[in-house]
Write a protein that holds these residues in place. Structure first.
Motif, PDB file in Angstrom:
ATOM      1  N   GLU A 108      17.453  57.762  53.275  1.00  0.00           N
ATOM      2  CA  GLU A 108      16.101  57.565  53.799  1.00  0.00           C
ATOM      3  C   GLU A 108      15.077  58.581  53.268  1.00  0.00           C
ATOM      4  OE1 GLU A 108      14.804  55.319  55.693  1.00  0.00           O
ATOM      5  OE2 GLU A 108      12.938  56.333  56.322  1.00  0.00           O
ATOM      6  N   THR A 112      11.162  57.649  51.515  1.00  0.00           N
ATOM      7  CA  THR A 112       9.836  57.960  52.060  1.00  0.00           C
ATOM      8  C   THR A 112       8.883  58.475  50.970  1.00  0.00           C
ATOM      9  OG1 THR A 112      10.418  60.236  52.574  1.00  0.00           O
ATOM     10  CG2 THR A 112      10.820  58.614  54.314  1.00  0.00           C
ATOM     11  N   ASP A 114       6.416  58.206  48.244  1.00  0.00           N
ATOM     12  CA  ASP A 114       5.530  57.158  47.761  1.00  0.00           C
ATOM     13  C   ASP A 114       5.353  57.320  46.248  1.00  0.00           C
ATOM     14  OD1 ASP A 114       3.742  55.054  47.920  1.00  0.00           O
ATOM     15  OD2 ASP A 114       2.029  56.421  48.156  1.00  0.00           O
TER      16      ASP A 114
END
Ligand SMILES: C[S@@+](CC[C@H](N)C(=O)[O-])C[C@H]1O[C@@H](n2cnc3c(N)ncnc32)[C@H](O)[C@@H]1O
Length: 242
Positions: A108, A112, A114
């Motif tokens: 995860e 995250t 970008d």
């Protein structure tokens, strides 16, 4: 037998090294990425964490592995050819790195990030650095050094110095990851020979016991299609600087 200064690092053929080592994702690198990723995901970092990768060459995956956790990442490299290669790659990172990123993005923390390419470009800087040179007046919070200490010299003293200097780049308690070729006899890049010191797990444990704590050592044997001739495996150590 020759030391680091006897080799023309500025003539390192960056494209050949990349083509041979990182154009594809090899099993050993997948294993290394998974271990580094899981180790870093288990740490807690401040928002202004500064990471450093030493002797980056044409390997962007240590920087990619640090990316979600670092506000800034310094890539320290002696070779002018590799610094030039890095500066242009960071502006437009080639597709091969997607395969490496996909392994990281199984967790995860990486998902995250970008637009990882833009993020890598914005957060990294390339700097001339000699790991056998002077001790820095600045210290980083997190560090990686992949296939450098044993692959820049045939002299044991220089291997020791590279490990000591790497640790002195980091703040006490800072997490680190290093990788090594085991029992390497050196390597060819673009038809030029570069040196290595043949080290094994025992050598590394001896060197690292005064420098780190909370360390884990991993060894990977040579697979059916070894990347290079003349080595018997790879070693990874992660832990914290004393
Ligand atoms: C075997 S390559 C490893 C490159 C990359 N880290 C990797 O994982 O493939 C060794 C790297 O160390 C760099 N190097 C050689 N001598 C150095 C020194 N004294 N200080 C810093 N980097 C050095 C070389 O230019 C080269 O990029």
């Amino acid at each position: 037998m020759a030391g680091n200064a006897a080799y023309d690092w500025d003539a390192f053929d960056s494209d050949d090294y990349l083509a041979h080592n990182y154009a594809e994702l090899h099993d050993e690198d997948r294993r290394i990425l998974e271990i580094v990723r899981d180790f870093l995901c288990g740490q807690s970092f401040d928002a202004d964490t500064r990471g450093v990768d030493v002797g980056t060459g044409t390997n962007l995956y240590p920087a990619l592995a640090m990316l979600p956790f670092c506000d800034r990442i310094s890539l320290l490299e002696l070779s002018e050819a590799n610094r030039r290669w890095l500066s242009s790659q960071l502006r437009c990172c080639s597709e091969n790195w997607d395969r490496f990123w996909r392994v990281l993005a199984e967790r995860e923390a990486y998902r995250t990030v970008d637009r990882p390419r833009d993020c890598l470009y914005r957060r990294t800087s390339v700097q001339k650095w000699d790991i056998l040179g002077s001790v820095p007046d600045t210290q980083w919070d997190l560090g990686t050094m992949f296939f450098v200490a044993e692959s820049i010299t045939t002299f044991r003293e220089e291997f020791t110095t590279a490990l000591q200097r790497f640790c002195s780049l980091l703040k006490p308690g800072a997490p680190f990851v290093m990788t090594f070729m085991e029992n390497s006899k050196g390597y060819e890049v673009g038809g030029r020979h570069f040196p290595a010191l043949g080290i094994d797990m025992g050598d590394l444990r001896d060197e690292m016991c005064g420098l780190g704590y909370g360390m884990e050592f991993h060894r990977f044997g040579v697979g059916p299609e070894p990347l290079r001739d003349g080595y018997s495996g790879m070693i990874l150590v992660h832990g914290y600087v004393k």
